[in-house]
Design a protein around this motif. Structure first.
Motif, PDB file in Angstrom:
ATOM      1  N   ALA A  52      -5.409 -30.209 -12.315  1.00 38.65           N
ATOM      2  CA  ALA A  52      -6.852 -30.174 -12.048  1.00 38.65           C
ATOM      3  C   ALA A  52      -7.436 -28.786 -12.233  1.00 38.65           C
ATOM      4  CB  ALA A  52      -7.137 -30.669 -10.631  1.00 38.65           C
ATOM      5  N   SER A  53      -6.593 -27.783 -12.290  1.00 41.80           N
ATOM      6  CA  SER A  53      -7.118 -26.431 -12.489  1.00 41.80           C
ATOM      7  C   SER A  53      -7.620 -26.215 -13.914  1.00 41.80           C
ATOM      8  CB  SER A  53      -6.048 -25.390 -12.137  1.00 41.80           C
ATOM      9  OG  SER A  53      -4.963 -25.492 -13.031  1.00 41.80           O
ATOM     10  N   ALA A  54      -7.301 -27.134 -14.822  1.00 40.63           N
ATOM     11  CA  ALA A  54      -7.783 -27.020 -16.203  1.00 40.63           C
ATOM     12  C   ALA A  54      -8.058 -28.406 -16.790  1.00 40.63           C
ATOM     13  CB  ALA A  54      -6.748 -26.282 -17.048  1.00 40.63           C
ATOM     14  N   PRO A  55      -8.910 -29.220 -16.150  1.00 38.72           N
ATOM     15  CA  PRO A  55      -9.085 -30.586 -16.643  1.00 38.72           C
ATOM     16  C   PRO A  55      -9.794 -30.685 -17.993  1.00 38.72           C
ATOM     17  CG  PRO A  55     -10.672 -30.150 -14.920  1.00 38.72           C
ATOM     18  CD  PRO A  55      -9.748 -28.960 -14.991  1.00 38.72           C
ATOM     19  N   THR A  56     -10.532 -29.646 -18.381  1.00 45.80           N
ATOM     20  CA  THR A  56     -11.239 -29.709 -19.661  1.00 45.80           C
ATOM     21  C   THR A  56     -10.327 -29.356 -20.829  1.00 45.80           C
ATOM     22  OG1 THR A  56     -12.005 -27.437 -19.367  1.00 45.80           O
ATOM     23  CG2 THR A  56     -13.495 -29.201 -18.653  1.00 45.80           C
ATOM     24  N   ARG A  57      -9.171 -28.767 -20.546  1.00 47.09           N
ATOM     25  CA  ARG A  57      -8.200 -28.426 -21.588  1.00 47.09           C
ATOM     26  C   ARG A  57      -6.945 -29.263 -21.350  1.00 47.09           C
ATOM     27  NH1 ARG A  57      -9.562 -23.604 -19.268  1.00 47.09           N
ATOM     28  NH2 ARG A  57      -7.403 -23.161 -18.755  1.00 47.09           N
ATOM     29  N   LEU A  58      -6.872 -30.405 -22.003  1.00 52.46           N
ATOM     30  CA  LEU A  58      -5.812 -31.378 -21.748  1.00 52.46           C
ATOM     31  C   LEU A  58      -4.417 -30.800 -21.939  1.00 52.46           C
ATOM     32  CD1 LEU A  58      -5.077 -34.263 -20.974  1.00 52.46           C
ATOM     33  CD2 LEU A  58      -5.259 -34.883 -23.375  1.00 52.46           C
ATOM     34  N   ALA A  59      -4.206 -30.047 -23.008  1.00 44.33           N
ATOM     35  CA  ALA A  59      -2.870 -29.485 -23.260  1.00 44.33           C
ATOM     36  C   ALA A  59      -2.461 -28.528 -22.145  1.00 44.33           C
ATOM     37  CB  ALA A  59      -2.836 -28.786 -24.618  1.00 44.33           C
ATOM     38  N   GLU A  60      -3.394 -27.684 -21.704  1.00 41.76           N
ATOM     39  CA  GLU A  60      -3.112 -26.739 -20.625  1.00 41.76           C
ATOM     40  C   GLU A  60      -2.893 -27.475 -19.305  1.00 41.76           C
ATOM     41  OE1 GLU A  60      -2.491 -23.099 -18.626  1.00 41.76           O
ATOM     42  OE2 GLU A  60      -2.316 -23.706 -20.713  1.00 41.76           O
ATOM     43  N   PHE A  97     -11.562 -43.150  -9.867  1.00 41.88           N
ATOM     44  CA  PHE A  97     -11.263 -42.293 -11.003  1.00 41.88           C
ATOM     45  C   PHE A  97     -11.569 -43.072 -12.273  1.00 41.88           C
ATOM     46  CE2 PHE A  97      -8.504 -40.814 -14.386  1.00 41.88           C
ATOM     47  CZ  PHE A  97      -8.628 -39.449 -14.299  1.00 41.88           C
ATOM     48  N   GLN A  98     -12.347 -42.462 -13.157  1.00 43.85           N
ATOM     49  CA  GLN A  98     -12.675 -43.100 -14.432  1.00 43.85           C
ATOM     50  C   GLN A  98     -12.204 -42.186 -15.548  1.00 43.85           C
ATOM     51  OE1 GLN A  98     -16.835 -43.909 -14.969  1.00 43.85           O
ATOM     52  NE2 GLN A  98     -16.554 -44.699 -17.043  1.00 43.85           N
ATOM     53  N   GLN A  99     -11.434 -42.745 -16.470  1.00 42.29           N
ATOM     54  CA  GLN A  99     -10.905 -41.957 -17.574  1.00 42.29           C
ATOM     55  C   GLN A  99     -12.032 -41.512 -18.496  1.00 42.29           C
ATOM     56  OE1 GLN A  99      -7.675 -43.797 -19.638  1.00 42.29           O
ATOM     57  NE2 GLN A  99      -7.659 -42.284 -21.268  1.00 42.29           N
ATOM     58  N   LEU A 100     -12.078 -40.186 -18.756  1.00 42.47           N
ATOM     59  CA  LEU A 100     -13.075 -39.586 -19.651  1.00 42.47           C
ATOM     60  C   LEU A 100     -12.404 -38.497 -20.475  1.00 42.47           C
ATOM     61  CD1 LEU A 100     -16.069 -38.881 -17.241  1.00 42.47           C
ATOM     62  CD2 LEU A 100     -15.966 -40.666 -18.934  1.00 42.47           C
ATOM     63  N   THR A 101     -12.895 -38.275 -21.655  1.00 42.53           N
ATOM     64  CA  THR A 101     -12.391 -37.159 -22.458  1.00 42.53           C
ATOM     65  C   THR A 101     -13.425 -36.050 -22.582  1.00 42.53           C
ATOM     66  OG1 THR A 101     -13.077 -38.323 -24.458  1.00 42.53           O
ATOM     67  CG2 THR A 101     -10.762 -38.534 -23.798  1.00 42.53           C
ATOM     68  N   THR A 102     -14.699 -36.355 -22.301  1.00 47.16           N
ATOM     69  CA  THR A 102     -15.735 -35.327 -22.370  1.00 47.16           C
ATOM     70  C   THR A 102     -16.136 -34.919 -20.963  1.00 47.16           C
ATOM     71  OG1 THR A 102     -17.465 -37.011 -22.453  1.00 47.16           O
ATOM     72  CG2 THR A 102     -16.642 -36.191 -24.560  1.00 47.16           C
ATOM     73  N   ARG A 103     -16.114 -33.637 -20.703  1.00 45.98           N
ATOM     74  CA  ARG A 103     -16.504 -33.040 -19.424  1.00 45.98           C
ATOM     75  C   ARG A 103     -15.779 -33.661 -18.220  1.00 45.98           C
ATOM     76  NH1 ARG A 103     -20.417 -29.536 -19.200  1.00 45.98           N
ATOM     77  NH2 ARG A 103     -21.138 -30.235 -17.186  1.00 45.98           N
ATOM     78  N   PRO A 104     -14.461 -33.698 -18.239  1.00 42.68           N
ATOM     79  CA  PRO A 104     -13.735 -34.236 -17.087  1.00 42.68           C
ATOM     80  C   PRO A 104     -13.716 -33.236 -15.932  1.00 42.68           C
ATOM     81  CG  PRO A 104     -12.186 -33.429 -18.702  1.00 42.68           C
ATOM     82  CD  PRO A 104     -13.553 -33.294 -19.312  1.00 42.68           C
ATOM     83  N   ASN A 105     -13.607 -33.745 -14.709  1.00 38.55           N
ATOM     84  CA  ASN A 105     -13.496 -32.872 -13.545  1.00 38.55           C
ATOM     85  C   ASN A 105     -12.221 -33.162 -12.756  1.00 38.55           C
ATOM     86  OD1 ASN A 105     -13.994 -35.273 -12.214  1.00 38.55           O
ATOM     87  ND2 ASN A 105     -15.601 -34.446 -10.899  1.00 38.55           N
ATOM     88  N   ALA A 106     -11.382 -34.067 -13.278  1.00 43.18           N
ATOM     89  CA  ALA A 106     -10.191 -34.457 -12.531  1.00 43.18           C
ATOM     90  C   ALA A 106      -9.085 -34.907 -13.480  1.00 43.18           C
ATOM     91  CB  ALA A 106     -10.535 -35.604 -11.575  1.00 43.18           C
ATOM     92  N   VAL A 107      -7.888 -34.992 -12.926  1.00 40.25           N
ATOM     93  CA  VAL A 107      -6.755 -35.541 -13.668  1.00 40.25           C
ATOM     94  C   VAL A 107      -6.068 -36.583 -12.795  1.00 40.25           C
ATOM     95  CG1 VAL A 107      -6.338 -33.468 -15.047  1.00 40.25           C
ATOM     96  CG2 VAL A 107      -5.139 -33.768 -12.888  1.00 40.25           C
ATOM     97  N   ARG A 108      -5.432 -37.532 -13.454  1.00 40.97           N
ATOM     98  CA  ARG A 108      -4.586 -38.510 -12.753  1.00 40.97           C
ATOM     99  C   ARG A 108      -3.188 -38.378 -13.355  1.00 40.97           C
ATOM    100  NH1 ARG A 108      -6.610 -44.106 -13.609  1.00 40.97           N
ATOM    101  NH2 ARG A 108      -5.592 -43.851 -15.608  1.00 40.97           N
TER     102      ARG A 108
END
Length: 163
Positions: A52-60, A97-108
């Motif tokens: 969750a510390s980097a939800p906008t950068r999926l690889a990170e 939780f809703q899966q999104l690829t644009t502007r996410p604020n969370a991870v599952r």
């Protein structure tokens, strides 16, 4: 008459000992599953917070989550066979939780694995499946310093767990 009773107690004890030992073995196997599940949940919780510390950068986010999961020790004899990290949006109002690829604020983070059973092999069951899921959300945090005014930042500080 006392001699006949003594013999019947011996038969009863001889019949009950295997039953008691089987129940003890089952209890140990169940305890092993519960402990492995608990350790896996701790690893997944940490992975969700790290991701969750980097939800906008999926690889990170994936790199941080997996590094955290490896850092947390699993129960001896257990292993993770699959880890899935999905970015999305966590809604505090409804707790979804809703899966999104644009502007996410969370991870599952979802992990599946298996644990070796100490006594299950006697009946042909060598391992038992275990799984855990956790959601981590990047929450806004206000940081105020003495004499410096104030500033707003973001920090990974919320954890949602789904069991």
């Amino acid at each position: 008459m006392g001699r006949g009773r003594r013999g019947s107690y011996n038969v009863l004890v001889a019949l009950m000992v295997p039953v008691v030992l089987a129940m003890l073995a089952l209890g140990i196997d169940v305890w092993t599953i519960v402990q492995a599940q608990s350790k896996l949940q701790v690893a997944v919780d940490g992975a969700a917070i790290a991701g969750a510390s980097a939800p906008t950068r999926l690889a990170e986010a994936r790199r941080r989550a997996l590094a955290n999961a490896e850092y947390n020790e699993l129960y001896p004899g257990s292993e993770i066979t699959e880890v899935d990290l999905v970015t999305g949006e966590y809604n505090d109002d409804v707790g979804t939780f809703q899966q999104l690829t644009t502007r996410p604020n969370a991870v599952r983070v979802t992990a599946r694995g298996k644990v070796a059973l100490p006594f299950g092999s006697f009946i042909g069951i060598d391992t038992a499946p275990i799984s855990a899921e956790a959601r981590g959300r990047r929450a806004p945090v206000a940081v105020v310093g003495a004499g410096s005014g104030g500033r707003c930042g973001e920090s990974a500080g919320r954890l949602g767990r789904h069991t």
